[in-house]
Design a protein around this motif. Structure first.
Motif, PDB file in Angstrom:
ATOM      1  N   GLU A  30      -5.212  -3.543  -4.347  1.00  0.00           N
ATOM      2  CA  GLU A  30      -4.331  -4.698  -4.583  1.00  0.00           C
ATOM      3  C   GLU A  30      -2.864  -4.320  -4.748  1.00  0.00           C
ATOM      4  O   GLU A  30      -2.007  -5.194  -4.823  1.00  0.00           O
ATOM      5  CB  GLU A  30      -4.827  -5.486  -5.805  1.00  0.00           C
ATOM      6  N   ALA A  31      -2.548  -3.030  -4.836  1.00  0.00           N
ATOM      7  CA  ALA A  31      -1.144  -2.623  -4.951  1.00  0.00           C
ATOM      8  C   ALA A  31      -0.533  -2.272  -3.594  1.00  0.00           C
ATOM      9  O   ALA A  31       0.651  -1.965  -3.510  1.00  0.00           O
ATOM     10  CB  ALA A  31      -1.016  -1.427  -5.886  1.00  0.00           C
ATOM     11  N   ARG A  32      -1.355  -2.315  -2.520  1.00  0.00           N
ATOM     12  CA  ARG A  32      -0.853  -1.893  -1.214  1.00  0.00           C
ATOM     13  C   ARG A  32      -0.223  -3.058  -0.456  1.00  0.00           C
ATOM     14  O   ARG A  32      -0.731  -4.184  -0.504  1.00  0.00           O
ATOM     15  CB  ARG A  32      -1.988  -1.313  -0.362  1.00  0.00           C
ATOM     16  N   PRO A  33       0.867  -2.777   0.278  1.00  0.00           N
ATOM     17  CA  PRO A  33       1.491  -3.849   1.071  1.00  0.00           C
ATOM     18  C   PRO A  33       0.498  -4.531   2.017  1.00  0.00           C
ATOM     19  O   PRO A  33       0.576  -5.743   2.222  1.00  0.00           O
ATOM     20  CB  PRO A  33       2.577  -3.113   1.854  1.00  0.00           C
ATOM     21  N   PHE A  36      -1.181  -7.179   0.123  1.00  0.00           N
ATOM     22  CA  PHE A  36      -0.245  -8.285  -0.122  1.00  0.00           C
ATOM     23  C   PHE A  36      -0.188  -9.216   1.097  1.00  0.00           C
ATOM     24  O   PHE A  36      -0.251 -10.435   0.986  1.00  0.00           O
ATOM     25  CB  PHE A  36       1.176  -7.741  -0.350  1.00  0.00           C
ATOM     26  N   LYS A  39      -3.489 -11.137   1.895  1.00  0.00           N
ATOM     27  CA  LYS A  39      -3.683 -12.251   0.960  1.00  0.00           C
ATOM     28  C   LYS A  39      -2.717 -13.395   1.262  1.00  0.00           C
ATOM     29  O   LYS A  39      -3.092 -14.563   1.270  1.00  0.00           O
ATOM     30  CB  LYS A  39      -3.482 -11.761  -0.479  1.00  0.00           C
ATOM     31  N   ASP A  43      -3.693 -17.136   2.342  1.00  0.00           N
ATOM     32  CA  ASP A  43      -3.240 -18.273   1.532  1.00  0.00           C
ATOM     33  C   ASP A  43      -2.453 -19.287   2.349  1.00  0.00           C
ATOM     34  O   ASP A  43      -2.433 -20.470   2.039  1.00  0.00           O
ATOM     35  CB  ASP A  43      -2.365 -17.782   0.365  1.00  0.00           C
ATOM     36  N   LEU A 109       6.775  -3.127   8.882  1.00  0.00           N
ATOM     37  CA  LEU A 109       7.986  -2.398   8.490  1.00  0.00           C
ATOM     38  C   LEU A 109       7.782  -0.899   8.698  1.00  0.00           C
ATOM     39  O   LEU A 109       6.742  -0.369   8.306  1.00  0.00           O
ATOM     40  CB  LEU A 109       8.307  -2.654   7.016  1.00  0.00           C
ATOM     41  N   LYS A 134       4.905 -11.476   6.224  1.00  0.00           N
ATOM     42  CA  LYS A 134       5.059 -12.162   4.938  1.00  0.00           C
ATOM     43  C   LYS A 134       6.544 -12.430   4.669  1.00  0.00           C
ATOM     44  O   LYS A 134       6.941 -13.524   4.293  1.00  0.00           O
ATOM     45  CB  LYS A 134       4.462 -11.310   3.812  1.00  0.00           C
ATOM     46  N   ILE A 135       7.362 -11.396   4.907  1.00  0.00           N
ATOM     47  CA  ILE A 135       8.796 -11.549   4.665  1.00  0.00           C
ATOM     48  C   ILE A 135       9.390 -12.573   5.638  1.00  0.00           C
ATOM     49  O   ILE A 135      10.164 -13.455   5.245  1.00  0.00           O
ATOM     50  CB  ILE A 135       9.510 -10.188   4.807  1.00  0.00           C
ATOM     51  N   GLY A 138       8.365 -16.005   4.714  1.00  0.00           N
ATOM     52  CA  GLY A 138       9.119 -16.377   3.515  1.00  0.00           C
ATOM     53  C   GLY A 138      10.542 -16.791   3.848  1.00  0.00           C
ATOM     54  O   GLY A 138      11.073 -17.760   3.292  1.00  0.00           O
TER      55      GLY A 138
ATOM     56  N   PHE B  53       5.442 -15.260  -3.664  1.00  0.00           N
ATOM     57  CA  PHE B  53       6.787 -15.670  -4.054  1.00  0.00           C
ATOM     58  C   PHE B  53       6.649 -16.867  -4.997  1.00  0.00           C
ATOM     59  O   PHE B  53       5.840 -17.760  -4.739  1.00  0.00           O
ATOM     60  CB  PHE B  53       7.590 -16.127  -2.844  1.00  0.00           C
ATOM     61  N   ASN B 248       0.878  -2.312 -11.660  1.00  0.00           N
ATOM     62  CA  ASN B 248      -0.410  -1.841 -11.130  1.00  0.00           C
ATOM     63  C   ASN B 248      -0.274  -0.916  -9.930  1.00  0.00           C
ATOM     64  O   ASN B 248      -1.095  -0.943  -9.027  1.00  0.00           O
ATOM     65  CB  ASN B 248      -1.307  -3.015 -10.737  1.00  0.00           C
ATOM     66  N   VAL B 250       2.313  -0.757  -7.627  1.00  0.00           N
ATOM     67  CA  VAL B 250       3.095  -1.199  -6.468  1.00  0.00           C
ATOM     68  C   VAL B 250       4.301  -0.268  -6.279  1.00  0.00           C
ATOM     69  O   VAL B 250       4.947   0.132  -7.247  1.00  0.00           O
ATOM     70  CB  VAL B 250       3.597  -2.642  -6.665  1.00  0.00           C
TER      71      VAL B 250
END
Lengths: 175, 426
Positions: A30-33, A36, A39, A43, A109, A134-135, A138, B53, B248, B250
């Motif tokens: 869950e800490a890896r890009p 992120f 997910k 969503d 990236l 994601k970026i 956003g 975000f 955590n 990141v």
């Protein structure tokens, strides 16, 4: 095409066009890009197929993990590559053998392979490199501004709210 | 919008400031709230883990503040920005993100006195050491760099003397040493000068001054140029490149790419140190920023006329204003800030200390106070006020000798400003 700079309209069209996204190198950490991004795209309502040979058959963000592009049971609109530039080309080659061919190949990236990109473009596939969906989502939706990001977007139109109001949307509806 | 790239004045009004998504309000609303509800437990967890975000708590972010941040980032040509309670707190958060105890920062001697104090004294208690260099000897920056150097810090137009810094030359030194160049752009504002275009990696500003412009609100800003490779040298900037225990594991640079510095400043600096800008101040500064170009040009036009008048007055021994053709910084001003040299400059009175004290006592239109960048004209005699604790040698070094008067020329009718100075100097 020039892959140093992308027009917002080019990115917007891609993010509005695609519905199914295969993520090469998805992680359950869950800490890896790559987690992120998986997910975030789930969503936002995209149908995401995480790819990770070590996790085949398990789930990431409630989505079944596949070992390779060829095993994904539905047509893939976009292949998002979370692997380094050197091996990215081999995933582009695999993607180009898919039937039907993906509409978009996206490299994350720091990932860029100009030769592979040219090959994909010659086959009619749109390419984005060294960017994060994601970026970019956003930026186009206005969420980027919530963290002080410079979206480059100016508008006198009210932004649309999505669902419960927690997300601003490009219009992609969660299925 | 059409494909045309929006100009500076359009950005000053529109960047970041779309109609409010909830209400359609055209002006940016003041979100005067401390906190924001979560949709559900998963949404809360995603926000806290940086996976989504969204707003959590006004100490970290706020929608009014966010409009301000995107606007300044757009005007400076950066990738992202973070607003803070003041310019000083912005400097603190920048250094907190870059430096560990024992690290060094190379700073120009020609800085705002408050920054000199902070670097010399307060930052010492964090173990951050300043090494001074001189904009009149560019090689002094190169010589000051050691393996411990984590940044170079300069002002584009330096306070109080209105000195113009050769940014291109210092940026080349920073690039060669692979350390970020931080430029304080407070006195120029992005209307006169855009440091990122000259190689700056981080821009810091006091919003209290020209960006807000009306002398009513404190604020500071950090702009991320998005143009520095934080991961090039392993271990150089651990806060950006190592997994963060408080999130955590990141890793900021890997996750946030070219806005990683701004995000680090927000989620590790502002979150933990706490100097958040008030939403109301953010609103007032935003309102001021819409007229930045109009005000800034008027400031410059008025300042040049006042400087010309002072130059020809027999009571005045010298004027340091880079827009004057004979000034030693005039060529640099034409290169870095061609639309004008700003509103702040110093001049010397032949009558020395007593004449300085007399002048600030007798002004009736100009305000005797310790600020710059107001619509109103401001005046101060540094030797008897802001710099009164310094020795005569230190006063000279700081450009605040006994005869020095500093002006921040406002946007009133220039004839009235000159008339008031004329009577006050007599």
């Amino acid at each position: 095409m020039n892959h140093d700079v992308y027009e917002p309209a080019y990115i917007r069209q891609i993010l509005e066009d695609v519905r199914t996204i295969a993520i090469v190198g998805a992680s359950s950490n869950e800490a890896r890009p790559s987690f992120f991004v998986t997910k975030y795209l789930v969503d936002k309502g995209y149908t995401v197929f995480p790819l990770n040979p070590g996790m085949a058959g398990k789930e990431i963000c409630g989505r079944k993990v596949y070992a390779s592009l060829g095993e994904v049971p539905e047509p893939i609109d976009m292949v998002d590559i979370f692997r380094n530039s050197e091996v990215a080309a081999s995933f582009v080659d695999q993607a180009l053998t898919l039937e039907p061919s993906p509409k978009v190949i996206w490299m994350q990236l720091t990932v860029r392979h100009d030769e592979a990109a040219a090959k994909a473009e010659a086959a009619g596939v749109r390419v984005v490199m060294n960017r994060c969906p994601k970026i970019e989502y956003g930026k186009l939706s206005g969420e980027w501004g919530w963290v002080g990001g410079n979206s480059g977007v100016i508008s006198s139109k009210k932004q649309s709210l999505h669902g419960s109001g927690k997300m601003q949307s490009l219009g992609i509806v969660k299925q | 919008m059409s494909d045309q790239k929006p100009g500076f004045d359009t950005l000053a009004i529109h960047a970041g400031a779309k109609p409010d998504p909830a209400t359609g309000a055209r002006a940016t609303p003041i979100y005067q709230t401390t906190s924001f509800v979560f949709d559900d437990a998963q949404h809360a967890a995603d926000l806290f883990a940086l996976r989504a975000f969204g707003n959590i708590y006004t100490r970290i972010m706020n929608p009014t503040q966010a409009v301000l941040e995107e606007k300044v980032a757009a005007l400076e040509g950066g990738t992202a920005a973070l607003a803070t309670a003041s310019g000083h707190s912005a400097q603190l958060i920048i250094c907190h993100s870059l430096m560990r105890p024992g690290d060094e920062i190379v700073c120009a001697r020609q800085l705002y006195g408050g920054s000199i104090n902070a670097f010399n004294h307060s930052f010492k208690s964090f173990g951050w050491n300043v090494v001074w260099a001189d904009i009149d000897d560019i090689s002094s920056f190169e010589k000051a760099i050691t393996p411990k150097t984590k940044a170079i810090f300069i002002e584009s137009i330096a306070n109080p003397g209105g000195r113009v810094t050769d940014m291109d030359a210092i940026a080349a030194i920073a690039k060669n040493a692979h350390v970020p160049l931080i430029v304080d752009n407070t006195l120029a504002s992005p209307y006169l000068c855009r440091p990122i275009e000259h190689g700056a990696n981080i821009v810091v500003e006091s919003l209290t001054k020209f960006l807000g412009g009306h002398g009513n609100s404190m604020g500071g800003i950090i702009v991320d140029g998005g143009n520095f490779d934080w991961g090039k040298n392993k271990g150089q900037f651990p806060m950006l490149t190592e997994p963060n225990v408080s999130y955590n594991g990141v890793t900021m640079y890997e996750t946030f790419g070219n806005i990683a510095f701004a995000i680090t400043c927000r989620v590790l600096g502002l979150r933990d140190l706490g100097p958040a800008i008030s939403p109301f101040n953010a609103f007032l500064i935003l309102t001021g920023m819409e007229t930045l170009s109009l005000r800034m040009q008027r400031h410059c036009d008025n300042a040049l006329k006042v400087a010309e008048w002072l130059s020809s007055d027999p009571r005045v021994s010298w004027v340091s204003y880079a827009a004057l053709p004979g000034d030693k910084d005039h060529d640099k001003q034409k290169k870095y800030a061609p639309k004008g040299a700003g509103a702040v400059f110093t001049f010397g009175l032949k009558g020395g200390y007593d004449a300085g004290v007399g002048t600030v006592s007798k002004v009736e239109l100009l305000s005797h106070l310790a600020n710059v960048g107001d619509t109103r004209s401001l005046i101060i005699h540094p030797a008897s006020t802001t710099h009164s604790q310094l020795t005569p040698e230190q006063l000279e070094m700081a450009g605040a000798g006994a005869d020095v008067v500093r002006l921040s020329v406002g946007i009133e009718d220039v004839a009235d400003i000159i008339a008031d100075l004329d009577q006050a100097m007599s």
